[in-house]
Design an enzyme around this catalytic site. Structure first.
Site, PDB file in Angstrom:
ATOM      1  N   GLY A   1       5.584  -3.726 -36.209  1.00  0.00           N
ATOM      2  CA  GLY A   1       4.131  -3.561 -36.175  1.00  0.00           C
ATOM      3  C   GLY A   1       3.744  -2.762 -34.956  1.00  0.00           C
ATOM      4  O   GLY A   1       4.528  -2.631 -34.018  1.00  0.00           O
TER       5      GLY A   1
ATOM      6  N   CYS B   1      12.007  -5.883 -34.951  1.00  0.00           N
ATOM      7  CA  CYS B   1      11.165  -5.177 -33.983  1.00  0.00           C
ATOM      8  C   CYS B   1       9.994  -6.055 -33.524  1.00  0.00           C
ATOM      9  O   CYS B   1      10.216  -7.067 -32.873  1.00  0.00           O
ATOM     10  CB  CYS B   1      10.713  -3.842 -34.572  1.00  0.00           C
ATOM     11  SG  CYS B   1      10.048  -2.741 -33.317  1.00  0.00           S
ATOM     12  N   TYR B   2       8.760  -5.705 -33.895  1.00  0.00           N
ATOM     13  CA  TYR B   2       7.621  -6.553 -33.528  1.00  0.00           C
ATOM     14  C   TYR B   2       7.860  -7.988 -33.992  1.00  0.00           C
ATOM     15  O   TYR B   2       7.530  -8.948 -33.307  1.00  0.00           O
ATOM     16  CB  TYR B   2       6.351  -5.996 -34.183  1.00  0.00           C
ATOM     17  CG  TYR B   2       5.092  -6.806 -33.925  1.00  0.00           C
ATOM     18  CD1 TYR B   2       4.296  -6.536 -32.823  1.00  0.00           C
ATOM     19  CD2 TYR B   2       4.713  -7.842 -34.780  1.00  0.00           C
ATOM     20  CE1 TYR B   2       3.150  -7.272 -32.578  1.00  0.00           C
ATOM     21  CE2 TYR B   2       3.568  -8.580 -34.550  1.00  0.00           C
ATOM     22  CZ  TYR B   2       2.778  -8.289 -33.446  1.00  0.00           C
ATOM     23  OH  TYR B   2       1.651  -9.023 -33.211  1.00  0.00           O
TER      24      TYR B   2
ATOM     25  N   HIS C   1      15.691  -1.366 -36.223  1.00  0.00           N
ATOM     26  CA  HIS C   1      15.275  -1.394 -37.638  1.00  0.00           C
ATOM     27  C   HIS C   1      16.483  -1.269 -38.567  1.00  0.00           C
ATOM     28  O   HIS C   1      16.937  -0.157 -38.839  1.00  0.00           O
ATOM     29  CB  HIS C   1      14.299  -0.244 -37.910  1.00  0.00           C
ATOM     30  CG  HIS C   1      12.975  -0.449 -37.264  1.00  0.00           C
ATOM     31  ND1 HIS C   1      11.943  -1.114 -37.875  1.00  0.00           N
ATOM     32  CD2 HIS C   1      12.529  -0.106 -36.039  1.00  0.00           C
ATOM     33  CE1 HIS C   1      10.909  -1.170 -37.067  1.00  0.00           C
ATOM     34  NE2 HIS C   1      11.227  -0.573 -35.941  1.00  0.00           N
TER      35      HIS C   1
ATOM     36  N   GLU D   1      16.515  -1.527 -41.659  1.00  0.00           N
ATOM     37  CA  GLU D   1      16.121  -1.023 -42.983  1.00  0.00           C
ATOM     38  C   GLU D   1      16.168   0.497 -43.105  1.00  0.00           C
ATOM     39  O   GLU D   1      16.192   1.032 -44.206  1.00  0.00           O
ATOM     40  CB  GLU D   1      14.723  -1.536 -43.344  1.00  0.00           C
ATOM     41  CG  GLU D   1      13.549  -0.975 -42.538  1.00  0.00           C
ATOM     42  CD  GLU D   1      13.325  -1.669 -41.191  1.00  0.00           C
ATOM     43  OE1 GLU D   1      14.251  -2.335 -40.690  1.00  0.00           O
ATOM     44  OE2 GLU D   1      12.233  -1.518 -40.634  1.00  0.00           O
TER      45      GLU D   1
ATOM     46  N   ASP E   1       6.391   6.636 -64.996  1.00  0.00           N
ATOM     47  CA  ASP E   1       5.817   5.289 -65.025  1.00  0.00           C
ATOM     48  C   ASP E   1       5.099   4.995 -66.346  1.00  0.00           C
ATOM     49  O   ASP E   1       5.341   3.973 -66.984  1.00  0.00           O
ATOM     50  CB  ASP E   1       4.837   5.078 -63.857  1.00  0.00           C
ATOM     51  CG  ASP E   1       5.487   5.389 -62.519  1.00  0.00           C
ATOM     52  OD1 ASP E   1       6.725   5.354 -62.463  1.00  0.00           O
ATOM     53  OD2 ASP E   1       4.759   5.673 -61.556  1.00  0.00           O
TER      54      ASP E   1
ATOM     55  N   LYS F   1       9.976   2.540 -57.665  1.00  0.00           N
ATOM     56  CA  LYS F   1      10.254   3.677 -58.557  1.00  0.00           C
ATOM     57  C   LYS F   1      11.699   3.666 -59.092  1.00  0.00           C
ATOM     58  O   LYS F   1      11.918   3.887 -60.280  1.00  0.00           O
ATOM     59  CB  LYS F   1      10.011   4.970 -57.772  1.00  0.00           C
ATOM     60  CG  LYS F   1       9.980   6.199 -58.624  1.00  0.00           C
ATOM     61  CD  LYS F   1       8.624   6.343 -59.225  1.00  0.00           C
ATOM     62  CE  LYS F   1       8.410   7.625 -59.948  1.00  0.00           C
ATOM     63  NZ  LYS F   1       7.007   7.727 -60.389  1.00  0.00           N
TER      64      LYS F   1
END
Ligand code: XMP
Length: 513
Positions: free
Chosen positions: A55, A82-83, A169, A171, A227, A369
């Site tokens: 954040g 992180c945050y 991070h 991710e 989609d 997606k």
């Protein structure tokens, strides 16, 4: 049977979606929720694990995003990123301050390989850092599990309480072993088995739609994009002729695209549904005549699309259900954060609420997606349709800079067709995230034969991107570009120059308008 789930609590970080996608890549269902969700709601969801995102704030600043401290007593494993790691330290009695040295970018982190979060990770590993605050003192009963020369607590844990934290991070792709770290958390620490699979998703969704729709009439706005196509096929398989698909050809589609959509979904295609194609080209061109401002063009196209659709829906009358191809990033983006409007995106998801229907069905609402694509394959949709590159709702309207006319649409359609054909021939289409031709509003002098020309410049764009939020300019081999340029100026009347766009996003955007 209850499906196992991990939840991500969003503290305003830019990577909230990415964390959820990574968890789902471990075949574990994951949802993103606001940081201030009540403990009661969390209990109801019964997650196997919780992840706190990064954040932008400082945990000690007034009004900074926080959560109920009781969350650490629920016995559910928590990973702070992180945050999120700083918040864990702050709320549990540690100390967070401004770091003497901020770290940003790829950083070598030394880890304790005995820590369960880091099982199988190299002792020195490259991680993505982005912080100005750091944990100066960890809470009691925690141990440090990772550090860098300037960040003493780049990782910490309290295994007894199942609390884990990393300053970096895991991710993002720049963290070399991030996937292993997240997998360790989700599978080993949270004890997930990985029961999130597309075949069972498709099966259970079809069953629940069947129960919900009964004998009702269903309407779907079909654009031919991934989609809405997947949503339509799912409904077609479920309710057959109770479904009507309305396909509005706004005259801003790629060359032959309208016919391709009709081939798949029309009466000669494999699906048993009612298909209505509305050729509304003239109507759109008239509305767009003389309009040059991009946002105004987008709004006109969006609005007109709705009008055409609405007229058709009225003709069909008393529709019980409207199908929308909303996907999870739309849900996260519209529901959680606030960000500046760069462009007012529209797609067939933004349909009117005043059409005469009772309920909305959004079968893909919880899918990313790549998962929509997997669901599409599961439903037997041809690969070329499932792996289509994204095409914006306003279509070529935003790939023609300045006023849109039928003549300019033809120019850009032909140029784009040649570009796509050559990219496919070169066998590099799968490496590119998105590529297309746009028509600039620039005319310049050229020479053809012995004649002077004063014609348009076509711009070619190709980007590599995984999330479409950021993108790098793709390096297409010169010989391919040369061939495309040569063919375009020779075969497309009205064009005498071809330019290649080398801008990344940001600062550029993928589309030109
Ligand atoms: P930008 O140009 O914002 O595009 O970098 C990011 C991605 O979004 C697509 N795009 C749209 N998609 N309706 C859509 O459905 C829109 O109005 C729209 N505008 C841009 C674009 O093609 C790219 O994939």
């Amino acid at each position: 049977m209850e499906r196992e789930m991990v939840i991500v609590l969003d503290f305003g970080g830019q990577y909230n979606q990415l964390i959820a996608r990574r968890v789902r890549e471990c075949n574990v269902y994951c949802e993103v929720h606001p940081h201030n969700i009540s403990l009661e709601k969390i209990r109801q969801m019964n997650p196997k694990g919780i992840i706190f995102t990064g954040g932008p704030n400082s945990v000690y600043a007034e009004d900074s995003a926080t959560c109920d401290k009781e969350i650490f007593e629920m016995g559910i494993p928590i990973l702070g990123i992180c945050y999120g790691s700083q918040l864990m330290a702050h709320l549990l009695g540690g100390k967070v301050t401004t770091a003497p040295v901020s770290e940003y970018g790829k950083t070598e982190v030394e880890i304790n390989t005995g820590a369960s979060l880091f099982r199988g990770v190299s002792q020195k590993t490259i991680c993505w850092m982005s912080h100005t605050d750091y944990i100066e003192k960890i809470p009691e009963n925690f141990q440090i599990t990772a550090h860098t020369p300037v960040c003493p607590a780049a990782g910490m844990e309290c295994p007894e309480k199942k609390l884990y934290a990393v300053q970096f991070h895991p991710e993002v792709v720049h963290t070399a072993e991030g996937v292993t770290i997240l997998r360790n958390f989700v599978m080993d620490i949270c004890g997930c088995s990985g029961d999130w699979k597309m075949d069972s998703f498709v099966e259970t969704t079809i069953q629940s739609i069947r129960d919900r729709v009964g004998g009702g009439k269903v309407l779907c706005a079909l654009s031919g994009g991934v989609d809405s196509s997947v949503a339509a096929v799912m409904l077609a398989k479920t309710v057959g002729k109770q479904l009507t698909c309305v396909f509005v050809d706004h005259g801003l589609l790629r060359k032959s695209e309208g016919d391709e959509v009709e081939e798949v979904f029309g009466p000669n295609g494999p699906y048993d549904l009612n298909f209505i194609r509305i050729n509304a080209q003239e109507r759109f061109y008239q509305k767009l005549a003389g309009v040059t401002e991009p946002e105004q063009k987008r709004k006109i196209i969006g609005e007109e699309f709705i009008r055409v659709f609405e007229e058709e829906a009225k003709k069909i009358g008393a529709v019980d259900f409207l199908v929308q191809g909303t996907i999870y990033p739309d849900v996260i983006e519209s529901g959680l954060g606030k960000s500046a409007t760069i462009k007012s995106h529209h797609n067939v998801g933004g349909l009117p609420d005043y059409v005469d229907f009772k309920e909305i069905i959004e079968p893909l609402r919880m899918l990313f997606k790549d998962e929509v694509r997997k669901a599409g394959l599961e439903l037997g949709i041809p690969e070329n349709l499932v792996y289509r590159q994204p095409f914006p709702g306003p279509g070529l309207g935003i790939r023609i800079i300045g006023e849109v006319t039928a003549e300019k649409v033809h120019i850009v359609q032909d140029a784009d067709y040649i570009y796509r054909e050559e990219i496919a021939k070169a066998g590099i289409d799968k490496q590119l995230g998105q590529y297309f031709a746009a028509l600039t509003n620039m005319r310049s002098v050229g020479v053809m034969g012995d004649e002077r020309t004063y014609d348009y410049a076509v711009a070619l764009r190709a980007v590599c991107t995984s999330d479409f939020m950021t993108a790098d300019c793709a390096q297409i081999p010169w010989d391919v570009l040369g061939k495309v340029a040569n063919r375009i100026v020779n075969e497309v009347k009205g064009v005498n120059r071809v330019l290649y766009d080398c801008t990344s996003k940001p600062p550029g955007t993928i589309e030109f308008e």
